[in-house]
Design an enzyme around this catalytic site. Structure first.
Site, PDB file in Angstrom:
ATOM      1  N   HIS A   1      -7.431  -3.019  10.393  1.00 38.33           N
ATOM      2  CA  HIS A   1      -7.377  -2.988   8.821  1.00 38.33           C
ATOM      3  C   HIS A   1      -6.101  -3.861   8.399  1.00 38.33           C
ATOM      4  O   HIS A   1      -5.242  -4.275   8.961  1.00 38.33           O
ATOM      5  CB  HIS A   1      -7.194  -1.561   8.364  1.00 38.33           C
ATOM      6  CG  HIS A   1      -5.752  -0.716   8.520  1.00 38.33           C
ATOM      7  ND1 HIS A   1      -5.545   0.546   8.654  1.00 38.33           N
ATOM      8  CD2 HIS A   1      -4.419  -1.344   8.961  1.00 38.33           C
ATOM      9  CE1 HIS A   1      -4.441   0.919   8.815  1.00 38.33           C
ATOM     10  NE2 HIS A   1      -3.780  -0.308   9.217  1.00 38.33           N
TER      11      HIS A   1
ATOM     12  N   ASP B   1       0.893  -1.267  -0.101  1.00 41.11           N
ATOM     13  CA  ASP B   1      -0.156  -0.226  -0.051  1.00 41.11           C
ATOM     14  C   ASP B   1       1.000   1.144   0.115  1.00 41.11           C
ATOM     15  O   ASP B   1       2.022   0.881   0.378  1.00 41.11           O
ATOM     16  CB  ASP B   1      -1.094   0.112   1.209  1.00 41.11           C
ATOM     17  CG  ASP B   1      -0.298  -0.221   2.653  1.00 41.11           C
ATOM     18  OD1 ASP B   1       0.843  -0.299   2.460  1.00 41.11           O
ATOM     19  OD2 ASP B   1      -0.980  -0.435   3.556  1.00 41.11           O
TER      20      ASP B   1
ATOM     21  N   GLU C   1      -9.539  -0.275   5.002  1.00 44.65           N
ATOM     22  CA  GLU C   1     -10.236   0.258   6.350  1.00 44.65           C
ATOM     23  C   GLU C   1     -11.263  -0.450   6.596  1.00 44.65           C
ATOM     24  O   GLU C   1     -12.097  -1.281   5.727  1.00 44.65           O
ATOM     25  CB  GLU C   1     -10.412   1.810   6.247  1.00 44.65           C
ATOM     26  CG  GLU C   1      -9.168   2.448   5.932  1.00 44.65           C
ATOM     27  CD  GLU C   1      -8.440   2.673   7.099  1.00 44.65           C
ATOM     28  OE1 GLU C   1      -8.093   1.822   8.146  1.00 44.65           O
ATOM     29  OE2 GLU C   1      -7.638   3.587   7.237  1.00 44.65           O
TER      30      GLU C   1
ATOM     31  N   ASN D   1      -7.283  -0.662  14.096  1.00 40.62           N
ATOM     32  CA  ASN D   1      -8.767  -0.963  13.918  1.00 40.62           C
ATOM     33  C   ASN D   1      -9.139  -2.093  12.841  1.00 40.62           C
ATOM     34  O   ASN D   1     -10.048  -2.224  12.473  1.00 40.62           O
ATOM     35  CB  ASN D   1      -9.071   0.205  13.140  1.00 40.62           C
ATOM     36  CG  ASN D   1      -8.341   0.586  11.729  1.00 40.62           C
ATOM     37  OD1 ASN D   1      -7.833  -0.141  11.222  1.00 40.62           O
ATOM     38  ND2 ASN D   1      -8.772   1.851  11.086  1.00 40.62           N
TER      39      ASN D   1
HETATM   40  C1  GLP Z   1      -0.323   0.753   8.356  1.00 44.02           C
HETATM   41  C2  GLP Z   1      -0.472   0.223   6.997  1.00 44.02           C
HETATM   42  C3  GLP Z   1      -0.449  -1.111   6.912  1.00 44.02           C
HETATM   43  C4  GLP Z   1       0.185  -1.746   8.267  1.00 44.02           C
HETATM   44  C5  GLP Z   1      -0.517  -1.307   9.457  1.00 44.02           C
HETATM   45  C6  GLP Z   1      -0.021  -1.700  10.867  1.00 44.02           C
HETATM   46  O1  GLP Z   1      -1.367   1.953   8.485  1.00 44.02           O
HETATM   47  N1  GLP Z   1      -1.300   0.793   6.080  1.00 44.02           N
HETATM   48  O2  GLP Z   1       0.234  -1.746   5.893  1.00 44.02           O
HETATM   49  O3  GLP Z   1       0.405  -3.137   8.040  1.00 44.02           O
HETATM   50  O4  GLP Z   1      -1.019  -0.280   9.337  1.00 44.02           O
HETATM   51  O5  GLP Z   1       1.124  -0.783  11.175  1.00 44.02           O
HETATM   52  P1  GLP Z   1       2.171  -0.963  12.447  1.00 44.02           P
HETATM   53  O6  GLP Z   1       2.863  -2.449  12.051  1.00 44.02           O
HETATM   54  O7  GLP Z   1       3.041   0.306  12.280  1.00 44.02           O
HETATM   55  O8  GLP Z   1       1.623  -0.987  13.615  1.00 44.02           O
END
Ligand code: GLP
Length: 233
Positions: free
Chosen positions: A132, A63, A137, A130
């Site tokens: 996602h 992403d 989302e 959340n």
């Molecule tokens: C982010 C990204 C995701 C990621 C997730 C967890 O917003 N869009 O691809 O896997 O949230 O992030 P983190 O590992 O920093 O908690």
């Protein structure tokens, strides 16, 4: 449900996941989706430190934030800083997102086509607070494809943690449907703050409100959790 949950101590987590990832990327021609964020950082550092090699692997970035190129919170910048710059050689092929193009819909179609021409062998994923997956989302459809999305406030906050100067209002992401077609999926989850959402994703109702709950529909998912993240399972 076909979840294989592997619970590791925090001390062993990065080494174990990096070792198994290295075994997979030693297979010539692997088609691999990679996430960014704080969760994969220690795994990527260990992978690179242990001689990980993507020179036979095609890498697709999961992403991207709608942020100007070059900033530290961009997913392509994080992938580069956390992993690619530490490797001896670049990946055989790297597909990232052009968010500067005037036609984002065409860019998402291009990424979708690049993936479906051969599919994904392995998708590494993180989970948002959340629920996602990528930037799918809450409310995302299980059959969603790669597309432009509006970001949830918690995700915008996450971008600030990654060092974004501006707040991204939107992003582009591989869809849930796209990811569920991957031949195998690894969900990486670490830390106590993720324990509740991981328990909801694995044990709560399957619902668009928790996009990660749809991973249960897949036949080959491995959840790599540390003991803290797994504490409510
Ligand atoms: C982010 C990204 C995701 C990621 C997730 C967890 O917003 N869009 O691809 O896997 O949230 O992030 P983190 O590992 O920093 O908690």
């Amino acid at each position: 449900m076909n979840f294989n949950v592997r619970v590791l101590s925090s001390a062993r987590y990065a080494d174990r996941v990096a070792t198994v990832l290295k075994e997979r990327t030693d297979e010539p021609g692997l088609r691999l989706c990679l996430p960014t964020g704080s969760t994969p950082k220690p795994v990527y550092a260990m992978y690179a430190g242990n001689g990980g090699d993507l020179s036979q692997t095609t890498v697709f970035l999961l992403d991207e934030f709608g942020l100007p190129p070059g900033g530290p919170a961009r997913c392509d910048a994080m992938l580069n800083a956390d992993l690619l710059a530490k490797l001896a050689a670049p990946p055989a092929r790297l597909e990232t997102w052009d968010t500067e193009t005037p036609d984002l819909t065409a860019e998402c179609r291009r990424m979708e086509q690049a993936i479906t021409d051969g599919g994904l062998d392995l998708a590494l994923l993180g989970i948002g607070m959340n629920g996602h997956i990528g930037m799918n989302e809450p409310g995302s459809a299980v059959d969603s494809r790669s597309r432009v999305v509006d970001l949830h406030p918690a995700t915008v906050e996450g971008a600030a943690r990654y060092g974004a100067d501006d707040e991204p209002a939107w992003g582009v992401t591989l869809g849930l449907g796209t990811l569920l077609e991957s031949r195998s999926i690894w969900l990486l989850v670490t830390g106590l703050p993720k324990a509740e959402i991981l328990a909801k994703a694995l044990k709560g109702p399957e619902t668009p409100q928790v996009p990660a709950s749809y991973l249960r529909r897949h036949s080959s998912v491995t959840v790599w959790a540390d003991e803290e993240a797994a504490s409510l399972l």
